[in-house]
Design a protein around this motif. Structure first.
Motif, PDB file in Angstrom:
ATOM      1  N   PHE A 173      39.673  88.886  89.363  1.00 28.99           N
ATOM      2  CA  PHE A 173      39.630  90.169  88.655  1.00 28.99           C
ATOM      3  C   PHE A 173      38.312  90.883  88.938  1.00 28.99           C
ATOM      4  O   PHE A 173      38.285  92.069  89.267  1.00 28.99           O
ATOM      5  N   ALA A 174      37.205  90.131  88.822  1.00 27.43           N
ATOM      6  CA  ALA A 174      35.882  90.728  89.017  1.00 27.43           C
ATOM      7  C   ALA A 174      35.720  91.251  90.443  1.00 27.43           C
ATOM      8  O   ALA A 174      35.189  92.337  90.665  1.00 27.43           O
ATOM      9  N   ILE A 175      36.192  90.477  91.420  1.00 31.28           N
ATOM     10  CA  ILE A 175      36.061  90.898  92.815  1.00 31.28           C
ATOM     11  C   ILE A 175      36.885  92.157  93.077  1.00 31.28           C
ATOM     12  O   ILE A 175      36.429  93.094  93.738  1.00 31.28           O
ATOM     13  N   GLY A 176      38.103  92.178  92.528  1.00 32.47           N
ATOM     14  CA  GLY A 176      38.939  93.371  92.684  1.00 32.47           C
ATOM     15  C   GLY A 176      38.297  94.589  92.054  1.00 32.47           C
ATOM     16  O   GLY A 176      38.290  95.679  92.633  1.00 32.47           O
ATOM     17  N   LEU A 177      37.710  94.379  90.886  1.00 31.17           N
ATOM     18  CA  LEU A 177      37.057  95.486  90.184  1.00 31.17           C
ATOM     19  C   LEU A 177      35.867  95.992  90.996  1.00 31.17           C
ATOM     20  O   LEU A 177      35.636  97.200  91.110  1.00 31.17           O
ATOM     21  N   PHE A 178      35.132  95.050  91.577  1.00 31.93           N
ATOM     22  CA  PHE A 178      33.999  95.418  92.423  1.00 31.93           C
ATOM     23  C   PHE A 178      34.462  96.322  93.574  1.00 31.93           C
ATOM     24  O   PHE A 178      33.860  97.348  93.866  1.00 31.93           O
ATOM     25  N   GLN A 179      35.568  95.930  94.191  1.00 32.28           N
ATOM     26  CA  GLN A 179      36.090  96.747  95.303  1.00 32.28           C
ATOM     27  C   GLN A 179      36.501  98.136  94.835  1.00 32.28           C
ATOM     28  O   GLN A 179      36.284  99.122  95.518  1.00 32.28           O
ATOM     29  N   GLY A 238      40.814  99.261  88.608  1.00 32.14           N
ATOM     30  CA  GLY A 238      41.920  98.388  88.223  1.00 32.14           C
ATOM     31  C   GLY A 238      42.941  98.178  89.326  1.00 32.14           C
ATOM     32  O   GLY A 238      43.682  97.211  89.294  1.00 32.14           O
ATOM     33  N   VAL A 239      42.966  99.057  90.326  1.00 32.39           N
ATOM     34  CA  VAL A 239      44.022  98.979  91.335  1.00 32.39           C
ATOM     35  C   VAL A 239      43.899  97.719  92.190  1.00 32.39           C
ATOM     36  O   VAL A 239      44.827  96.907  92.267  1.00 32.39           O
ATOM     37  N   ASN A 240      42.722  97.540  92.817  1.00 33.30           N
ATOM     38  CA  ASN A 240      42.532  96.346  93.645  1.00 33.30           C
ATOM     39  C   ASN A 240      42.584  95.081  92.809  1.00 33.30           C
ATOM     40  O   ASN A 240      43.090  94.048  93.259  1.00 33.30           O
ATOM     41  N   ALA A 241      42.039  95.154  91.590  1.00 34.38           N
ATOM     42  CA  ALA A 241      42.049  93.991  90.709  1.00 34.38           C
ATOM     43  C   ALA A 241      43.486  93.552  90.449  1.00 34.38           C
ATOM     44  O   ALA A 241      43.820  92.366  90.530  1.00 34.38           O
ATOM     45  N   LEU A 242      44.338  94.518  90.165  1.00 33.65           N
ATOM     46  CA  LEU A 242      45.734  94.193  89.879  1.00 33.65           C
ATOM     47  C   LEU A 242      46.419  93.601  91.112  1.00 33.65           C
ATOM     48  O   LEU A 242      47.100  92.575  91.027  1.00 33.65           O
ATOM     49  N   VAL A 243      46.213  94.244  92.267  1.00 34.01           N
ATOM     50  CA  VAL A 243      46.867  93.765  93.488  1.00 34.01           C
ATOM     51  C   VAL A 243      46.439  92.334  93.806  1.00 34.01           C
ATOM     52  O   VAL A 243      47.272  91.464  94.080  1.00 34.01           O
TER      53      VAL A 243
END
Lengths: 291, 171
Positions: free
Chosen positions: B67-73, B82-87
């Motif tokens: 989640f954190a890495i996706g949010l960072f992206q 939230g988009v990358n985090a969700l994917v």
């Protein structure tokens, strides 16, 4: 000892799995909540975002330097290979430009005199901040850049970002020492522009392709391929007359503009403070440079 | 009990390796490389990393870290939060469900599995962003990005295998 640990493990495993499931669902819910909040333009979220970007900017800055050095080296090699031809071309250019310089000087003097005759008030002086591009990971669906200058350098939301070639985009979020520039090719970019020769107003609308579209042009307005497009400076903090691009295609499906910017070569940009968003804007600020 | 503090620290350092690698890839992918059109086709390196580690060491790739890495992206790339985090989380869930199928299979099977994951991930991201922007986005850049990601898969995976063998044996 060992056996006790084992029995505890056996007991806790289903609980652990349950907790993990719950945590996973909570995280998924959090992503949805973030998307909804983002859609509603919550100020706190925007603030959080700029703080987070501020935090990673120094890291990206450090990483961008070797990448820039390598690409500079590659360019250098290419330039040296073509130096003879380049020289010939430059000589020809020089001759042509000298002629233009002469013409420009004459026009400038004439312009000054006519302005003096008309008592024209001078437009507000511009100041600018030079910033390094530290991030361009827009991915497939977003066209934006991160630069290493922010509020403390005088960058404000809505200002124009340019290079020597032309308009790059518009500042959309500003942190303390970083800012995001939405490129003119992005889906959400709308720039008021005009055709240089006819002064017809239009909007340059990005759609994530390399060639943004010219929309809201007056019905009968004549437009032809090769015409230059500049900013009109209407209803924004943009200075008028910034070069944007040239019209490359006119068809029923729309008018396409090729921007002057070479997107792959963007290492530095300038953010222009036109001073239109403050009545008491300091008019003689010295340009600041930031490395 | 018979661990010294250094041994513990060493173990911790090794155990965060998968997350650290993924985060590093996310940062590196965000830096400008001045390659023509590169920012449009920058490969989804975190996708490769999450896929690999979820198959081989899901215990070291916890959902909160993903989640954190996706949010960072999301933060760095400028897409809605939230988009990358969700994917990435959905990819994690799908791969975790199927990981027994991949364990012990040949590299080509893994690659093929990744083709499906990439297709699903980009289709998902395209749908989410299209609905958030209330328009139909051009899917072509995503197809390019997917192809580049697939081409990079063997190289990154080799790197992961090496680091797993060297640093995570018995940890």
């Amino acid at each position: 000892m060992k056996q006790r640990k084992g029995s505890v493990l056996r007991l806790t495993t289903p609980v652990k799995v349950l907790v993990q499931r719950f945590a996973f669902l909570a995280l998924i819910a959090a992503t949805f909540a973030l998307m909804m909040l983002g859609k509603a333009d919550v100020v706190v979220l925007e603030r959080f975002r700029s703080i987070a970007v501020d935090a990673v900017t120094p890291i990206l800055d450090g990483l961008s330097r070797p990448a820039a050095t390598i690409s500079d080296l590659a360019n250098r090699v290419r330039e040296i290979a073509a130096v003879d031809e380049e020289n010939k071309r430059l000589r020809a250019d020089n001759e042509r430009l000298l002629h233009w310089q002469y013409a420009a000087r004459e026009l400038a003097t004439e312009n000054e005199q006519l302005k003096a005759l008309l008592n024209l008030t001078a437009p507000p002086a511009q100041s600018f901040v030079t910033a390094r591009v530290v991030g361009d990971a827009g991915g497939a669906f977003v066209r934006s850049l991160l630069v290493n200058a922010g509020e403390r350098d005088g960058v404000k939301k809505g200002q124009a970002a340019v290079t020597g070639n032309g308009l790059v985009g518009r500042v959309v979020t500003v942190g303390e020492r970083s800012a995001r520039v939405l490129l003119i090719t992005d889906l959400n970019s709308r720039i008021p522009v005009e055709l240089e020769s006819s002064r017809e107003q239009a909007i340059l609308a990005g759609d994530n392709t390399d060639l943004p579209q010219l929309v809201h042009l007056a019905d009968r307005a004549p437009v032809s391929v090769g015409e230059r497009v500049v900013t009109s400076g209407q209803a924004s903090a943009f200075p008028p007359g910034l070069p944007v691009g040239v019209v490359t295609a006119v068809s029923d499906s729309g008018i396409r503009v090729q921007p002057y910017i070479e997107w792959s070569r963007l290492a530095f940009i300038r953010v222009i403070d036109f001073g239109t968003n403050g009545i008491l804007a300091p008019s003689f600020e010295r340009p600041q440079a930031k490395r | 009990m018979d661990f010294t503090i250094w041994q513990r620290l060493d173990t911790i350092a090794r155990r965060i390796l998968p997350v650290a690698i993924t985060l590093f890839l996310a940062v590196a992918a965000a830096a400008p490389f001045h390659v023509p059109a590169f920012s449009a086709v920058v490969p989804a390196v975190t996708l490769i990393s999450v896929y690999y580690w979820t198959i081989f060491r899901p215990d070291l790739m916890p959902a909160p870290a993903i989640f954190a890495i996706g949010l960072f992206q999301d933060i760095v790339s400028g897409v809605p939060l939230g988009v990358n985090a969700l994917v990435l989380l959905l990819v994690f869930a799908v791969v975790l469900g199927q990981r027994r199928f991949f364990l012990g299979k040949s590299f080509l099977v893994m690659w093929w599995g990744f083709v499906l994951i990439v297709a699903g991930a980009f289709a998902g991201e395209w749908m989410i962003l299209s609905s958030l922007e209330r328009t139909i986005l051009d899917p072509l850049p995503a197809a390019f990005q997917g192809a580049v990601t697939l081409a990079l898969f063997p190289f990154l995976t080799r790197l992961f295998i090496r680091s797993q063998q060297a640093l995570l044996r018995g940890v």
